[in-house]
Design a protein around this motif. Structure first.
Motif, short mmCIF file in Angstrom:
data_model
loop_
_atom_site.label_atom_id
_atom_site.label_comp_id
_atom_site.label_asym_id
_atom_site.label_seq_id
_atom_site.Cartn_x
_atom_site.Cartn_y
_atom_site.Cartn_z
N ILE A 167 6.30 -58.35 -11.77
CA ILE A 167 4.90 -58.34 -12.18
C ILE A 167 4.60 -56.94 -12.70
CG2 ILE A 167 2.53 -58.81 -11.48
CD1 ILE A 167 3.77 -60.23 -8.98
N ALA A 168 4.75 -56.74 -13.98
CA ALA A 168 4.62 -55.41 -14.57
C ALA A 168 3.17 -55.17 -15.01
CB ALA A 168 5.58 -55.26 -15.75
N ASP A 169 2.28 -55.16 -14.03
CA ASP A 169 0.87 -54.97 -14.33
C ASP A 169 0.38 -53.55 -14.06
OD1 ASP A 169 1.05 -55.01 -11.60
OD2 ASP A 169 -0.55 -56.48 -11.28
N GLY A 170 1.31 -52.66 -13.67
CA GLY A 170 0.92 -51.31 -13.33
C GLY A 170 0.37 -51.17 -11.93
N ILE A 171 0.31 -52.27 -11.19
CA ILE A 171 -0.23 -52.28 -9.84
C ILE A 171 0.84 -52.68 -8.83
CG2 ILE A 171 -1.98 -53.25 -8.31
CD1 ILE A 171 -3.15 -51.57 -10.58
N HIS A 172 1.49 -53.80 -9.07
CA HIS A 172 2.43 -54.36 -8.10
C HIS A 172 3.71 -53.54 -7.94
CE1 HIS A 172 -0.01 -57.99 -8.14
NE2 HIS A 172 0.71 -58.45 -7.12
#
Length: 389
Positions: free
Chosen positions: A250-255
């Motif tokens: 999950i490359a959302d910058g969070i996970h």
């Protein structure tokens, strides 16, 4: 010169002034489409002496295979894990809205739920081709409830299940059936899990088992990648020899920490599958939303299980994940695009139709600029979305 109609009544489209992603390389060439499939121009020229009926000027864009999201829980106010009488309406809404993010196919995903939810929701979701109405549905992804309590993440523990002595019968009792199911995520460490995985080839050919938290010796995915154990596995010598191993990020910058993205990509780039893990809150303002049986609080770009700091899904669309992955992992444009198209198609075993721009493949395309912003989306060679000028 013979008419094109001597071979087919369908018109031929020629995409010009573009860079085509083929065989992991961006190549300056035209792309030809007929009958919704990629056409071999040599056969057209020399065997048919054919020609283009229309030309599409791509204005220097990148043409890549349409993105495939194998783990998306909902979006735009729709939660696939909520039982209702009009689940198909919600699926249709999400399928239409994700076209703007370059997604041409997806797997509606249900998180851990009580059996009654599966029994009501699953009969309403059908495999269907994409088109002007929205992205194609490749089949449902069932994430849980057969997962480990130690690696449950945001899944509600009260609905987790273990296998009894009946193997597949236990699975069928919970889900009610596996028609139109493409993928099931389960924990391989659960007692009795092998009694489900081992006979899996007798199930419908396109269905794939998936493991949560670590890779098994079968073709699999690990779509829950905040768990640092997957990075350790990928950098160890414990990857199964001779097996294709896929893992979701999950490359959302969070996970996922950027360093973890870089390490995972460098350790096993061919197996990295970008997923959004998007929830109903994607595309909506911050506030309280749902994910199955639980309440989710959106704070900025974070999706938390309400009252906790436990991450629960994402609100990032696929094109954002592709851009962040390229930046964070320091990989090539080609590698970032493959992670959202080729690799998920390989995971599902559908590369004869999706995930590539090989001759004969479905003409599901996304046009992007050099910064990987989506300019237009095509399904079966037909434009289904274009960014406003």
């Amino acid at each position: 010169m013979p008419s094109n109609k001597s071979v087919s009544d369908a018109p031929i489209s020629q995409f010009i002034n573009c860079r085509v992603l083929r065989e992991q390389r961006l190549q300056r060439e035209d792309l030809w489409v007929r009958d919704g499939r990629i056409l071999d121009p040599e056969k057209l020229f020399f065997d048919e002496q054919g020609y283009a009926d229309e030309r599409v000027d791509c204005e220097g864009s990148i043409i890549a295979p349409g993105f495939i999201d194998v783990q998306i829980n909902g979006g735009y106010g729709v939660d696939f894990s909520q039982a209702s009488e009009d689940v198909s309406v919600g699926v249709a809404l999400v399928s239409q809205r994700i076209l703007q993010h370059g997604v041409t196919s997806f797997c509606p995903t249900l998180v851990t739920s009580p059996p009654a939810v599966y029994h009501q929701v699953l009969p309403q979701i059908r495999v269907q081709a994409g088109g002007a109405q929205g992205a194609g549905v490749l089949g449902v992804h069932l994430e849980g409830p057969f997962i480990s309590a130690q690696k449950k993440g945001a899944h509600p523990e009260r609905f987790l299940r273990a296998f009894g002595s009946r193997g597949l019968e236990d699975l069928m009792e919970v889900y009610g059936g596996l028609d139109h199911v493409a993928m099931v995520t389960l924990a391989p460490e659960l007692a009795g899990s092998q009694s489900v995985v081992t006979p899996w080839p007798t199930c419908r050919r396109r269905r794939r088992p998936s493991s949560r938290g670590r890779a098994s010796s079968r073709t699999c995915s690990t779509p829950c990648c905040p768990d640092p154990g997957i990075v350790g596995l990928l950098t160890s010598d414990r990857l199964p020899a001779g097996r294709s191993v896929y893992y979701g990020m999950i490359a959302d910058g969070i996970h996922t920490n950027p360093a973890a993205l870089r390490i995972a990509h460098r350790a096993h780039p061919a197996g990295l599958v970008l997923v959004t893990d998007a929830i109903a809150a994607m595309g909506l303002p911050p506030g309280r939303h749902t994910l199955g049986q639980q309440v989710i609080q959106i704070q900025g770009l974070h999706a938390y299980l309400a009252g906790t700091t436990t991450l629960s899904g994402s609100i990032a669309p696929m094109d954002m994940c592709v851009r962040h992955f390229k930046h964070a992992a320091g990989c090539s444009v080609e590698a970032a695009l493959d992670a959202a198209s080729l690799h998920p198609a390989q995971l599902l075993g559908i590369t004869q139709q999706k995930g590539t721009l090989d001759f004969g493949s479905d003409a599901d395309l996304v046009l992007l600029d050099d910064a990987l912003n989506v300019k237009a989306t095509f399904i079966a060679g037909e434009e289904v979305w274009r960014k406003a000028p």
